[in-house]
Design a protein around this motif. Structure first.
Motif, mmCIF file in Angstrom:
data_model
loop_
_atom_site.group_PDB
_atom_site.id
_atom_site.type_symbol
_atom_site.label_atom_id
_atom_site.label_comp_id
_atom_site.label_asym_id
_atom_site.label_seq_id
_atom_site.Cartn_x
_atom_site.Cartn_y
_atom_site.Cartn_z
ATOM 1 N N LEU A 131 6.292 20.838 30.472
ATOM 2 C CA LEU A 131 7.083 21.238 29.304
ATOM 3 C C LEU A 131 7.974 20.064 28.933
ATOM 4 O O LEU A 131 8.706 19.543 29.777
ATOM 5 C CB LEU A 131 7.938 22.457 29.638
ATOM 6 C CG LEU A 131 9.046 22.805 28.641
ATOM 7 C CD1 LEU A 131 8.456 23.205 27.292
ATOM 8 C CD2 LEU A 131 9.947 23.897 29.191
ATOM 9 N N VAL A 132 7.903 19.646 27.675
ATOM 10 C CA VAL A 132 8.676 18.508 27.184
ATOM 11 C C VAL A 132 9.715 19.013 26.187
ATOM 12 O O VAL A 132 9.369 19.681 25.212
ATOM 13 C CB VAL A 132 7.761 17.470 26.506
ATOM 14 C CG1 VAL A 132 8.578 16.289 25.975
ATOM 15 C CG2 VAL A 132 6.683 16.989 27.468
ATOM 16 N N LEU A 133 10.978 18.687 26.432
ATOM 17 C CA LEU A 133 12.069 19.061 25.537
ATOM 18 C C LEU A 133 12.849 17.806 25.153
ATOM 19 O O LEU A 133 13.315 17.064 26.024
ATOM 20 C CB LEU A 133 13.019 20.056 26.219
ATOM 21 C CG LEU A 133 12.414 21.382 26.685
ATOM 22 C CD1 LEU A 133 13.449 22.169 27.487
ATOM 23 C CD2 LEU A 133 11.910 22.203 25.506
ATOM 24 N N LEU A 134 12.992 17.559 23.865
ATOM 25 C CA LEU A 134 13.800 16.451 23.366
ATOM 26 C C LEU A 134 14.905 17.032 22.497
ATOM 27 O O LEU A 134 14.621 17.669 21.473
ATOM 28 C CB LEU A 134 12.965 15.464 22.556
ATOM 29 C CG LEU A 134 13.752 14.297 21.956
ATOM 30 C CD1 LEU A 134 14.215 13.344 23.054
ATOM 31 C CD2 LEU A 134 12.928 13.542 20.914
ATOM 32 N N CYS A 135 16.141 16.814 22.887
ATOM 33 C CA CYS A 135 17.261 17.373 22.142
ATOM 34 C C CYS A 135 17.513 16.562 20.873
ATOM 35 O O CYS A 135 17.741 15.345 20.933
ATOM 36 C CB CYS A 135 18.517 17.393 23.017
ATOM 37 S SG CYS A 135 19.955 18.112 22.185
ATOM 38 N N LEU A 250 15.791 13.428 26.788
ATOM 39 C CA LEU A 250 14.490 14.021 27.065
ATOM 40 C C LEU A 250 14.522 14.728 28.418
ATOM 41 O O LEU A 250 15.097 14.221 29.384
ATOM 42 C CB LEU A 250 13.419 12.927 27.103
ATOM 43 C CG LEU A 250 11.988 13.368 27.430
ATOM 44 C CD1 LEU A 250 11.357 14.036 26.223
ATOM 45 C CD2 LEU A 250 11.148 12.165 27.885
ATOM 46 N N LEU A 251 13.874 15.886 28.479
ATOM 47 C CA LEU A 251 13.692 16.612 29.733
ATOM 48 C C LEU A 251 12.228 17.005 29.825
ATOM 49 O O LEU A 251 11.680 17.614 28.906
ATOM 50 C CB LEU A 251 14.580 17.859 29.776
ATOM 51 C CG LEU A 251 14.448 18.753 31.013
ATOM 52 C CD1 LEU A 251 14.931 18.018 32.266
ATOM 53 C CD2 LEU A 251 15.239 20.049 30.833
ATOM 54 N N VAL A 252 11.584 16.640 30.942
ATOM 55 C CA VAL A 252 10.192 17.016 31.197
ATOM 56 C C VAL A 252 10.170 17.839 32.478
ATOM 57 O O VAL A 252 10.672 17.395 33.516
ATOM 58 C CB VAL A 252 9.277 15.786 31.326
ATOM 59 C CG1 VAL A 252 7.825 16.233 31.541
ATOM 60 C CG2 VAL A 252 9.383 14.894 30.101
ATOM 61 N N ILE A 253 9.596 19.034 32.404
ATOM 62 C CA ILE A 253 9.590 19.981 33.521
ATOM 63 C C ILE A 253 8.164 20.231 33.971
ATOM 64 O O ILE A 253 7.277 20.520 33.155
ATOM 65 C CB ILE A 253 10.238 21.322 33.102
ATOM 66 C CG1 ILE A 253 11.679 21.100 32.653
ATOM 67 C CG2 ILE A 253 10.179 22.342 34.234
ATOM 68 C CD1 ILE A 253 12.308 22.320 31.996
ATOM 69 N N ARG A 254 7.948 20.161 35.274
ATOM 70 C CA ARG A 254 6.650 20.462 35.873
ATOM 71 C C ARG A 254 6.586 21.964 36.140
ATOM 72 O O ARG A 254 7.226 22.466 37.066
ATOM 73 C CB ARG A 254 6.480 19.660 37.160
ATOM 74 C CG ARG A 254 5.102 19.683 37.765
ATOM 75 C CD ARG A 254 5.048 18.749 38.960
ATOM 76 N NE ARG A 254 3.745 18.772 39.607
ATOM 77 C CZ ARG A 254 3.456 18.084 40.696
ATOM 78 N NH1 ARG A 254 4.374 17.301 41.261
ATOM 79 N NH2 ARG A 254 2.250 18.162 41.250
ATOM 80 N N ASN A 255 5.818 22.672 35.343
ATOM 81 C CA ASN A 255 5.856 24.128 35.367
ATOM 82 C C ASN A 255 5.399 24.743 36.680
ATOM 83 O O ASN A 255 5.792 25.864 37.002
ATOM 84 C CB ASN A 255 5.012 24.696 34.220
ATOM 85 C CG ASN A 255 5.784 24.774 32.919
ATOM 86 O OD1 ASN A 255 6.752 25.517 32.805
ATOM 87 N ND2 ASN A 255 5.375 23.984 31.942
ATOM 88 N N SER A 256 4.579 24.040 37.439
ATOM 89 C CA SER A 256 4.097 24.597 38.700
ATOM 90 C C SER A 256 5.112 24.481 39.819
ATOM 91 O O SER A 256 4.898 25.009 40.916
ATOM 92 C CB SER A 256 2.801 23.889 39.127
ATOM 93 O OG SER A 256 3.060 22.519 39.424
#
Length: 286
Positions: A131-135, A250-256
């Motif tokens: 999941l990629v989130l850019l504020c 930027l925040l990148v989350i490893r969903n697993s």
């Protein structure tokens, strides 16, 4: 685990606060501007060294704590379409951007819709690898923090305190996602051990509760109790780490490996409203 362990760190809020060097990377203005120029041009040149350093840091963070935070990645005042184009090019180093809804959208800008920002978004996992989130704009009145929880830490706590609940959470659960992007019916444990020994997770609290009638095995009182135990542990202050994203971060989350949610916020109309660019990715880099 010791501080120098490089895989599957079992973290809580205190650990993350004292080990920011593991997961948060501040970019200099020079590197930011170079990355922006090359990514906007769609070809790596002078920024290749910064690009390789960013990729190395991000992959290490995703393998250890399950997420990466990059500060000062872009100038959020740039046109939104230019940011989307440059970020999409930069993310090619990590995998493939995939549709995140039934309409096939590759990007979405998350914003308050009819006051739904005031409702807390519970812990869950998205149905993608990353999941990629850019504020683009944080909530000007506060709130809207991204909340993170380590699957391994949650697994270990429940196993120690409520082993009966953990046994239920490690059984197969049904997630009926009819009408959404990707696989429509997912059968998976909520907490499980992955082939490499890491603790994995897949959870969507509303979906799993609404899917009980489609489950191949009966959902009993023991299972409902296990979900309640899971939710109670996730919301403990020492487990739920809150991260406020500032514009351009930027925040990148490893969903697993990491469950995420969002704290409530009260928005304001116009250009000062909270906006977060979201992308879903699948990857073979991890």
């Amino acid at each position: 685990m010791s501080d120098d362990t490089l895989t599957d760190v079992s973290w809580d809020s205190d650990y993350l606060e004292s080990h920011r060097e593991l997961w948060s990377l501040p970019l200099t203005d020079t590197d930011r501007d170079a990355l922006w120029r090359d990514a906007s041009a769609g070809e790596w040149g002078p920024a290749d060294s910064a690009r390789r350093g960013l990729r190395s840091f991000a992959l290490t963070s995703l393998r250890t704590v399950g997420f990466v935070h990059v500060r000062n990645l872009v100038d959020a005042s740039a046109p939104e379409d230019a940011i989307v184009s440059a970020l999409s090019f930069l993310l090619r180093d990590f995998g493939q951007v995939i549709p995140q809804n039934a309409q096939g959208d590759l990007t979405q800008v998350l914003r308050d819709r009819d006051g739904d920002g005031a409702t807390e978004l519970g812990f869950h996992c998205d149905t993608c690898d990353l999941l990629v989130l850019l504020c683009l704009q944080p909530a000007i009145r506060g709130g809207g923090m991204t909340k993170l929880a380590s699957a391994r830490r949650v697994h270990d706590i429940i196993g120690r305190e409520q082993p009966r609940a953990l046994a239920a959470l490690r059984e197969d659960w049904t997630f009926d996602r009819t009408g959404r992007a990707g696989q429509q019916l997912i059968v998976s444990p909520i907490l499980f051990t992955q082939p490499d020994g890491a603790i994995g997770c897949y959870y969507q609290t509303r979906t799993v509760r609404a899917s009980a009638e489609r489950s191949a095995t009966p959902v009993t009182a023991r299972h409902w109790e296990a979900l309640d135990v899971l939710d109670e542990v996730l919301y403990r202050p020492e487990i739920a780490f809150g991260l406020r994203l500032e514009a351009g971060e930027l925040l990148v989350i490893r969903n697993s490996r990491v469950l995420h949610g969002r704290s409530p916020y009260t928005d304001v109309p116009g250009p000062a409203s909270r906006r977060v660019l979201r992308l879903w990715m699948n990857t073979e880099a991890l």
